[in-house]
Design a protein around this motif. Structure first.
Motif, PDB file in Angstrom:
ATOM      1  N   LEU A 131       1.028  -1.152   0.073  1.00 24.59           N
ATOM      2  CA  LEU A 131      -0.059  -0.006   0.092  1.00 24.59           C
ATOM      3  C   LEU A 131       0.987   1.241   0.027  1.00 24.59           C
ATOM      4  CD1 LEU A 131      -2.623  -1.120   2.796  1.00 24.59           C
ATOM      5  CD2 LEU A 131      -2.937  -1.114   0.249  1.00 24.59           C
ATOM      6  N   ASP A 132       0.548   2.117  -0.889  1.00 25.59           N
ATOM      7  CA  ASP A 132       1.527   3.312  -1.043  1.00 25.59           C
ATOM      8  C   ASP A 132       0.850   4.456  -0.238  1.00 25.59           C
ATOM      9  OD1 ASP A 132      -0.801   3.649  -2.513  1.00 25.59           O
ATOM     10  OD2 ASP A 132       0.130   4.885  -4.137  1.00 25.59           O
ATOM     11  N   GLY A 133       1.762   5.399  -0.087  1.00 22.91           N
ATOM     12  CA  GLY A 133       0.969   6.645   0.694  1.00 22.91           C
ATOM     13  C   GLY A 133       1.523   6.615   2.182  1.00 22.91           C
TER      14      GLY A 133
ATOM     15  N   GLU B  91       1.212   6.856   6.464  1.00 21.47           N
ATOM     16  CA  GLU B  91       0.394   5.825   7.271  1.00 21.47           C
ATOM     17  C   GLU B  91      -0.128   6.678   8.350  1.00 21.47           C
ATOM     18  OE1 GLU B  91       2.610   2.582   8.344  1.00 21.47           O
ATOM     19  OE2 GLU B  91       3.044   1.728   6.555  1.00 21.47           O
TER      20      GLU B  91
ATOM     21  N   ALA C 245      -3.242   3.342   5.653  1.00 20.91           N
ATOM     22  CA  ALA C 245      -2.352   3.853   4.556  1.00 20.91           C
ATOM     23  C   ALA C 245      -3.717   4.758   3.723  1.00 20.91           C
ATOM     24  CB  ALA C 245      -1.923   2.881   3.865  1.00 20.91           C
TER      25      ALA C 245
ATOM     26  N   THR D 236      -3.610   5.829   0.507  1.00 15.22           N
ATOM     27  CA  THR D 236      -2.998   5.372  -0.911  1.00 15.22           C
ATOM     28  C   THR D 236      -3.643   6.166  -1.998  1.00 15.22           C
ATOM     29  OG1 THR D 236      -4.876   4.017  -1.518  1.00 15.22           O
ATOM     30  CG2 THR D 236      -3.130   3.199   0.288  1.00 15.22           C
ATOM     31  N   SER D 237      -2.984   6.112  -3.134  1.00  8.54           N
ATOM     32  CA  SER D 237      -3.545   7.045  -4.156  1.00  8.54           C
ATOM     33  C   SER D 237      -5.111   6.518  -4.571  1.00  8.54           C
ATOM     34  CB  SER D 237      -2.669   6.654  -5.456  1.00  8.54           C
ATOM     35  OG  SER D 237      -2.410   5.243  -5.697  1.00  8.54           O
TER      36      SER D 237
ATOM     37  N   ARG E  59      -7.113   2.729   3.238  1.00  3.17           N
ATOM     38  CA  ARG E  59      -6.770   1.347   3.316  1.00  3.17           C
ATOM     39  C   ARG E  59      -6.479   1.116   4.692  1.00  3.17           C
ATOM     40  NH1 ARG E  59      -9.268   2.134  -0.781  1.00  3.17           N
ATOM     41  NH2 ARG E  59      -9.087   1.312  -2.926  1.00  3.17           N
TER      42      ARG E  59
END
Length: 419
Positions: A178-180, A182, A263, A265-266, A270
């Motif tokens: 998971l990007d982004g 936290e 997260a 994310t884009s 999530r």
């Protein structure tokens, strides 16, 4: 209110300290506690993993409320034993605590509740793990299914390292990355009503720049000046309340602290993981900013009355916590090293020291007793101010081999979005 706090770490010191500040001369006890907790509570020598011993102590003390701090006693059913003795307990049942005790169970609950989270595979063999790693590709995310003191997760581009971690665990959850940035969002729950706290962010890696192995947490801060508007309301509606409702539907209501690791994310927010207790070290700055009495909130959550009390109130400003760890942590730790300087902060109105792994030597001197030793917590007008005060406090403390990160909340202090 007479309260018994179970545990011996920084989270429990922060909880005991906040409970002792409540109006009305509260009586706070702790078991087994630590030297810092001894300054705000009466200590008792009890095995925190024994529900029978904890329940017996609570009965003997005439406790109005038991607060179980760590995850291991919760998963072991200590809260169940206390409730069976007729005493209010802040902390989920063993069945509800499986949200933290089993990553696979948490994924099952999230799927049933429609909670947004990472795609994942539960793997029991090296072959299953290898297949799952290849399905998701790097960066690889491998989580020990059971409790691992915050250090059971490996995120790496090295496939062999991911396989090695999987092989060292009985069962793992392999997830998509998971990007982004936290975020940690805690919420009080009485099994029906959910009251979110302020969002916080912690720093898991041992070294600056988020390098090195995972730890239990090297620092934290709250609130998050960069957090999107409406984040708390969104997470309450899509994550926290649906999860509590699903557990209630299963006949295992969640009464205690539900911790959502998120997260941003884009593709939207999530869930990374759930914990079933206050997080460490996020609890330290959160409780430093809490303006409501803590005891009534925890008691209401424990007794099903959270909807009947005022939601948590917060002071203006921000709080930052910086953790000092012992030599060798997290691979090992050093005990018995003398700590100096904490006494200089005792009278400081905006900086305080939370004890995580400390003890006393034969001469009564304060010494290290584990990996994460202390957290210096400061309150300020904003994140930059609180951060500066926290690091001033860190500079006043020393012990052989002491280590701390120098970049806790640095980007937030400059109102930059964390990577």
């Amino acid at each position: 209110m007479r309260t018994l706090v179970i545990g011996s770490g920084g989270r429990e010191h922060a909880l005991a300290r906040a409970l002792a500040r409540d109006p009305g001369s509260p009586e706070v006890h702790a078991a087994p506690g630590n030297p810092g907790i001894a300054g705000v509570a009466t200590l008792h020598d009890v095995d925190p993993m024994s529900g029978e011993e904890v329940a017996a102590l609570a009965t003997r003390l005439g406790a109005d409320l038991v607060v179980v701090g760590p995850e291991a006693p919760l998963v072991a059913g200590v809260a169940d034993a206390v409730r069976a003795a007729g005493i209010a307990c802040f902390g989920p049942s063993a069945e509800a605590a499986r949200l933290e005790g089993s990553k696979a169970f948490a994924k099952e609950v999230m799927a049933a509740a429609g909670v947004p989270t990472a795609q994942a595979h539960v793997c029991r063999t090296p072959e299953e793990a290898a297949t799952a790693l290849d399905a998701f590709g790097p960066p690889y995310v491998v989580k020990d299914d059971g409790l691992a003191a915050g250090k059971g997760v490996v995120v790496t581009d090295d496939r062999q390292a991911a396989l090695d971690h999987a092989a060292a665990c009985d069962r793992v959850v392999v997830e998509e990355f998971l990007d982004g940035p936290e975020v940690s969002l805690f919420a009080l729950s009485d099994g029906t009503t959910v009251r979110p706290l302020l969002p916080a962010q912690d720093f898991k890696r041992i070294d600056d720049g988020d390098r090195g192995p995972n730890t239990g947490g090297m620092g934290a801060y709250t609130p998050l000046p960069w957090a999107p508007p409406g984040l708390v309301e969104e997470v309450l509606d899509t994550v926290l309340q649906p999860t509590v409702d699903e557990l209630a539907r299963r006949g295992t209501p969640f009464q205690g602290l539900l911790y959502a690791g998120l997260a941003l994310t884009s593709r939207g927010t999530r869930v990374i993981e759930f914990n079933a207790r206050f997080g460490d070290p996020e609890t330290q700055p959160l409780l430093a900013l809490l303006d409501s009495p803590l005891g009534p909130l925890l008691h209401a959550a424990a007794t099903g009355g959270l909807g009947d009390v005022e939601p948590p109130r917060w002071k203006d400003g921000a709080a930052v916590a910086v953790v000092l760890s012992s030599r060798g942590y997290p691979a090992s730790s050093s005990s018995g090293d003398r700590i100096v300087g904490t006494e200089t902060l005792l009278a400081d109105p905006v900086v305080h020291v939370v004890h995580a792994s400390t003890g006393r030597d034969g001469d009564g001197h304060l010494v290290t007793a584990g990996g994460r030793v202390l957290a210096v917590v400061a309150v300020g007008a904003d994140v930059a101010d609180a951060r500066a005060k926290a690091y001033e406090g860190v500079a006043a403390i020393s012990f052989p081999g002491a280590h701390h990160r120098t970049d806790i909340a640095r980007r937030a202090a400059h109102e930059e979005l964390p990577r």
